[in-house]
Design an enzyme around this catalytic site. Structure first.
Site, mmCIF file in Angstrom:
data_model
loop_
_atom_site.group_PDB
_atom_site.id
_atom_site.type_symbol
_atom_site.label_atom_id
_atom_site.label_comp_id
_atom_site.label_asym_id
_atom_site.label_seq_id
_atom_site.Cartn_x
_atom_site.Cartn_y
_atom_site.Cartn_z
ATOM 1 N N HIS A 101 0.645 5.047 0.781
ATOM 2 C CA HIS A 101 -0.301 5.873 1.542
ATOM 3 C C HIS A 101 0.242 7.287 1.686
ATOM 4 C CE1 HIS A 101 -3.600 6.081 4.595
ATOM 5 N NE2 HIS A 101 -2.844 7.058 5.069
ATOM 6 N N ASP A 102 -0.585 8.264 1.360
ATOM 7 C CA ASP A 102 -0.177 9.659 1.546
ATOM 8 C C ASP A 102 -0.784 10.191 2.842
ATOM 9 O OD1 ASP A 102 1.318 9.726 -0.813
ATOM 10 O OD2 ASP A 102 -0.482 10.091 -1.995
ATOM 11 N N ARG B 88 0.453 15.965 -5.643
ATOM 12 C CA ARG B 88 1.322 14.911 -5.109
ATOM 13 C C ARG B 88 2.339 14.400 -6.120
ATOM 14 N NH1 ARG B 88 -3.176 11.080 -2.583
ATOM 15 N NH2 ARG B 88 -4.358 12.024 -4.283
ATOM 16 N N ASP C 208 -4.697 18.517 -6.926
ATOM 17 C CA ASP C 208 -3.772 17.537 -6.364
ATOM 18 C C ASP C 208 -2.356 17.906 -6.812
ATOM 19 O OD1 ASP C 208 -2.275 15.142 -5.900
ATOM 20 O OD2 ASP C 208 -4.081 13.936 -6.108
ATOM 21 N N ARG D 139 0.848 -1.184 0.000
ATOM 22 C CA ARG D 139 0.000 0.000 0.000
ATOM 23 C C ARG D 139 0.884 1.234 0.000
ATOM 24 N NH1 ARG D 139 -4.502 2.719 0.129
ATOM 25 N NH2 ARG D 139 -4.609 4.620 1.350
ATOM 26 N N CYS E 144 -2.443 11.641 6.060
ATOM 27 C CA CYS E 144 -3.684 12.351 6.377
ATOM 28 C C CYS E 144 -3.771 12.362 7.897
ATOM 29 C CB CYS E 144 -4.882 11.637 5.757
ATOM 30 S SG CYS E 144 -6.461 12.356 6.280
ATOM 31 N N GLU F 281 0.675 15.654 3.124
ATOM 32 C CA GLU F 281 -0.604 15.999 3.756
ATOM 33 C C GLU F 281 -1.525 16.761 2.796
ATOM 34 O OE1 GLU F 281 -3.554 16.135 5.750
ATOM 35 O OE2 GLU F 281 -1.988 15.439 7.120
ATOM 36 N N GLY F 282 -2.809 16.358 2.801
ATOM 37 C CA GLY F 282 -3.816 17.084 2.015
ATOM 38 C C GLY F 282 -3.491 17.136 0.538
HETATM 39 ZN ZN ZN Z 1 -7.883 11.443 4.799
#
Ligand code: ZN
Length: 440
Positions: free
Chosen positions: A266-267, A353, A351, A264, A269, A311-312
């Site tokens: 994952h960014d 990222r 976005d 996975r 949060c 984040e975000g």
């Molecule tokens: Zn979230």
């Protein structure tokens, strides 16, 4: 960018001293060496041959601020934490020339080298040798060059209430090795600071290196003049968050095509991951990813969580909370068909990222195939597959793990192209998916 301010401009000395008094209150020299122009003597840090498989031929990344004549990179270590280091120096609690004592800090587990480390520009946003500086750069260390690790690898036990509940409910089994009695999970973890090879990053984003350098210079308020004055310096340590990798199970399975691998990506949060906010699916999906990792590891394979500090959607948490308010106060309330529009209103973009750089960490681990990819993001999937890694199965989040208020997010994402085994909603259906109001 050649303009200098203050005494240096007056003296027209690009690398000269700026001084009010030559000594600080604590008696240290107040002598500033600007590195925005090559030294007149021609003395420069040792060259970097990015992408070379032999670390001695590749050369170390030197971003120490202690001796500017050794530097061969822009920026410095510890990402944004360099600013706290500056506070410690300014406060007199840290000597500016302190060198880390790296005794006993070597990786707890050997990761690599892998063929990908020497495959040209397959890895452009981290230093594959970043954990091994004490071993592979001895010739430079012996000469007193201050080379610092950008990767650290250790071992840990982690305890998460959801995993312990999964053990009690019989979804996970205690095997005594990967899952200890009581539900402790045994992991190897790696912390990675970003190290960008600018020509490679520009190529990945399909922009000109000049344009990338100028935008980085301008959008950091001119923080790094070398971006525009030193085209000879190709490596940049950006002041951004890094990556943490959690590895479970048989680490040899990461590179063995006969053994299963779950991943996975994952960014961050913080609101959900740490504090359990119900507006999104981040923590439930993260924990489900860990469950998939453990199950795959218990079949003799390995599982990997890659956690990015983005984040975000890398817009930051202030922007994120502004968007939450805008979503919940808009006419018609919070709804899936306006989910991305509200982010774009506030941030100007949905976005940032840039998943194009994300697969580097997977190549650093030597991965060529992922059996179970625990993500619905089409952007992450496409970036990984385009980088040459095969993905066999995509694992969506189970419906019963989606909090009620997070239906807005998940349906909006599915309609925008996220992976789903049931198909996205129609535009009418999307407009019916509503979230809670701000005052509720
Ligand atoms: Zn979230």
């Amino acid at each position: 960018m050649t303009e200098l301010t203050g005494a240096a401009a007056a003296a027209n000395q690009p690398q000269g001293a700026i001084s009010g008094s030559d000594r600080t209150a604590s008696g240290r020299r107040r002598h500033i060496v600007l590195t925005s122009h090559p030294r007149r003597s021609g003395q420069k840090g040792s060259p970097i041959h990015w992408g070379h498989s032999d670390p001695v031929k590749r050369g170390p990344i030197v971003a120490t601020v202690a001796d500017p004549s050794h530097r061969n990179a822009i920026g410095t270590h510890s990402g944004s934490y360099a600013v706290y280091r500056a506070l410690a120096v300014a406060s007199g609690v840290l000597h500016p020339e302190h060198r880390p004592d790296l005794t006993h800090t070597a990786p707890a587990v050997a990761l690599g080298p892998h063929p990908s480390w020497g495959e040209g520009e397959k890895i452009v946003s981290l230093d594959p040798f970043g954990a091994l500086v004490g071993e592979v750069f001895q010739p430079w260390l012996a000469q007193g060059v201050d080379i610092r690790p950008t990767i650290a690898i250790t071992r840990a036990h982690i305890q998460m209430p959801e995993l312990m509940a999964a053990v009690r409910q019989g979804r996970l089994r205690e095997d005594g090795e990967i899952v200890k009695p009581g539900g402790d999970l045994v992991v190897t973890k790696a912390a990675i600071e970003p190290v960008w090879y600018l020509p490679g990053v520009a190529q990945r984003l399909q922009v000109r290196e000049d344009d990338l350098r100028y935008a980085l210079f301008e959008q950091t308020g001119g923080m790094f003049p070398e971006l525009v004055t030193r085209p000879d310096l190709k490596v940049f340590l950006p002041p951004i968050g890094g990556i943490t990798v959690y590895l479970v199970g048989n680490l040899a399975a990461m590179t063995d095509p006969d053994l299963p691998l779950a991943v996975r990506v994952h960014d961050e949060c913080n609101g959900s991951d740490v504090f359990g906010s119900d507006i999104c699916t981040c923590r439930p999906y993260l924990v489900h990813g860990l469950e998939e990792c453990i199950q795959t590891a218990q079949q003799g394979g390995a599982g990997i969580i890659v956690y990015f500090r983005k984040e975000g959607r890398a817009l930051g948490e202030v922007t994120k909370f502004l968007v939450y308010n805008a979503r919940k106060r808009q006419e018609g309330g919070d709804r899936a068909d306006a989910y991305f529009a509200r982010t774009e209103c506030v941030a100007g973009v949905q976005d940032v990222r840039f998943q194009e750089l994300m697969p580097d960490v997977l190549h650093w681990l030597g991965i060529t195939r992922i059996d179970r990819f625990v993500s619905m993001s089409d952007m992450k999937y496409n970036a990984i597959v385009r980088s040459g890694i095969e993905i066999v199965h995509r694992i969506p989040i189970p419906e019963d793990l989606i909090p009620a208020d997070a239906q807005v997010e998940i349906e909006a994402k599915k309609a925008a192209g996220y992976y789903t085994d049931r198909g996205p909603l129609s535009p009418d259906g999307l407009a019916q998916v509503k979230g809670r109001a701000l005052a509720e």
